[in-house]
Design a protein around this motif. Sequence first.
Motif, PDB file in Angstrom:
ATOM      1  N   GLN A  71       2.576   6.156  11.685  1.00 51.62           N
ATOM      2  CA  GLN A  71       1.363   6.230  12.495  1.00 51.62           C
ATOM      3  C   GLN A  71       1.671   6.039  13.976  1.00 51.62           C
ATOM      4  N   HIS A 125       6.884   1.605   6.566  1.00 52.44           N
ATOM      5  CA  HIS A 125       6.888   3.059   6.737  1.00 52.44           C
ATOM      6  C   HIS A 125       5.612   3.556   7.404  1.00 52.44           C
ATOM      7  N   THR A 126       4.486   3.131   6.827  1.00 53.33           N
ATOM      8  CA  THR A 126       3.192   3.599   7.318  1.00 53.33           C
ATOM      9  C   THR A 126       3.018   3.316   8.799  1.00 53.33           C
ATOM     10  N   LYS A 127       3.364   2.095   9.196  1.00 53.65           N
ATOM     11  CA  LYS A 127       3.218   1.681  10.589  1.00 53.65           C
ATOM     12  C   LYS A 127       4.051   2.576  11.505  1.00 53.65           C
ATOM     13  N   TYR A 133      -0.835  10.466  10.198  1.00 53.95           N
ATOM     14  CA  TYR A 133       0.329  10.407   9.314  1.00 53.95           C
ATOM     15  C   TYR A 133       0.415   9.031   8.677  1.00 53.95           C
ATOM     16  N   GLY A 134       1.257   8.858   7.709  1.00 58.38           N
ATOM     17  CA  GLY A 134       1.386   7.572   7.061  1.00 58.38           C
ATOM     18  C   GLY A 134       2.075   7.699   5.709  1.00 58.38           C
ATOM     19  N   ASP A 135       1.965   8.873   5.073  1.00 57.63           N
ATOM     20  CA  ASP A 135       2.577   9.057   3.756  1.00 57.63           C
ATOM     21  C   ASP A 135       3.895   9.825   3.819  1.00 57.63           C
TER      22      ASP A 135
END
Lengths: 229, 229
Positions: free
Chosen positions: A180, A175-177, A187-189
Motif C-alpha cells: 500500500q 506485506h500489505t503495508k 494494492y495489498g494482495d
Amino acid sequence: MSSARILVVDDDPQIRRVLRTTLIAQGYEVVDARNGEEALERMRGDRVDLLILDMNMPGMSGIETCRLIRSSSDVAIIMLTVRDTEADKVEALDAGADDYMTKPFGSPELLARIRAALRRLPQTTSGLQTVRVGDMEINFSTRRVIAGTRQVRLTPKEFDLLQYLVAHPNVPIPHTKLLQSVWGPDYGDEVEYLRVFINQLRKKLEKNPSDPKYLLTEPWVGYRFNLPQ
Amino acid sequence: MSSARILVVDDDPQIRRVLRTTLIAQGYEVVDARNGEEALERMRGDRVDLLILDMNMPGMSGIETCRLIRSSSDVAIIMLTVRDTEADKVEALDAGADDYMTKPFGSPELLARIRAALRRLPQTTSGLQTVRVGDMEINFSTRRVIAGTRQVRLTPKEFDLLQYLVAHPNVPIPHTKLLQSVWGPDYGDEVEYLRVFINQLRKKLEKNPSDPKYLLTEPWVGYRFNLPQ
DNA sequence: AGGAGTTGCTAAGAAGGCGTCAAGCTTGAA
DNA sequence: TTCAAGCTTGACGCCTTCTTAGCAACTCCT
C-alpha cells in the motif's frame, strides 16, 4: 525521511526548554548546548541543519561562535539577542549569520524564519537529502545509492520500496503495508511484486544476495530493513 | 567577476532613488521597477541576483509578486514594509522571501542583510557574465554560445533552459522544476517540451548529440548539466 | 512423509519513458 | 497581409521498467 535537526545554543535553561518544546511540536529534531564551546562540540558530532544562537553568553560570545562555525560549515544560523541596535545586527550578519531576531519574539515569526532559512540550504548539506546506512549511502534527490564503493541506479519502484524500508529500520513491515505504501492504497494482495522487487534490490545492494545483511525476510509477515546498530 | 545585480521594486520614486544611490555606492548594479508587473518583466529580461521588494504597492501586491517570482526562480528576496506586525512577517517569509525589514531602516543594516542574502546564493549564478565549460563558452549578457569554434544561435527558450541547467551544474533537476523555472509556474506536466528542447540543445551544442557530454538524462528524474571536474 | 502455503528466482510480454522527426500553430516584423 | 522564427503537438521506434507466470526450494502442519 528524517526531519531537519536544529541546534539551540543559549545559556538560559528556560529559553532552551521553551524553544525545544516549540520546535519539537513542529516536527524538528532538537539538540541543545549551553555555550559556544558546547555548540562547537555538538557540530562536530551530530549532523545539524540549523543553528539558533544567542548572542550574549558567558565565555565565547555568540559572534565569535558564529564566525568560527561559519568558517567551516554551511549550516543555517539565526542569531538571537535582547539588544536591538543596528550595529549589533550588522555585526551578527557579517559574522555569517543568515538572520537575526530580537527577544522577545513570537514563535510564529521564529518558525517562519526557520522555514525560510532551511529553504535556502544547499541540498547537499541539508540532512534531508542523503542518508548513510551501514556501507550504503542513499541520495534522495538523485534517487541513487552508493553500495560499498560503486554507484547503483535504482528504478522508481525499487527506490520507493527501499526508501520505505529504510525509513522504518529494524521493524518487520507486513506485506500489505509495503504494497500500500509503495504501490498505492488499492494494492495489498500482490505479494508477487514484493518477491520480485526485493530480489532485485538484493542483487543490486547486497554483497551476497543469497545471504542478505540489510533486506531480511520476516517469514509469514513481510520484510525488515536491518540497520546494524 | 562582475558585481551582483539588484532589482529594486517600489512604487515610491524617492525610495527607489535613495536605494539606487546607496547600492551603487557599494558597487552593486541596480535595476528598478515600479510595481509587480514591471518586476516580473525585468526578471525575464535581465539577470538578477537579489530582489528588494516593497510589500505595499498598487496593483499586484508584494506578497503575490514574491510568490510568483519564487515559484520559478532562486533569486534572493528581501521584503520591505512600513508595518511591523508578526503576521506580515510570517506571510512574507512563507511567500518565499529570504528576509524582511521594516521601514524606516538604516542603510548599514540593509547592506548587511544584502551581504548575508547574497552569501547564500549558489556561486554559479552570482554575477558571472560568461561561463566556459569544456569547449563551450556561454555568455549570459549577449545570450550567445560558442561551441567548439563556431557561434551557435539559441532560441529564447533554448537559452533559458541551458542557463538554468548551467546555473545548477552536476545536480539532477527534476522535470517539474525545469518546466516551472523556464516555462513558468503554470507548467510542470509538459515533459514533452523538455524532450524536444533538450534534443535541440544537444544537436546544437554537443559534438555527438546521441552520446552527450554535458546535457545528461537522469532517468525518471529529469536532466543534469555535467560540468567536467 | 505428504500437502498446502510461502519464498526465491528467472524470463517473457505489457506498459511507459525517452529520443527523434516533422507538421501545425502563434506571434511579431516587414 | 505575408512571411519566417519559434513554440506546441502528435507519431513512431527503441529501450527500460513493471507485471505476470512458472517452477524449485523451503517451512509449517497433520
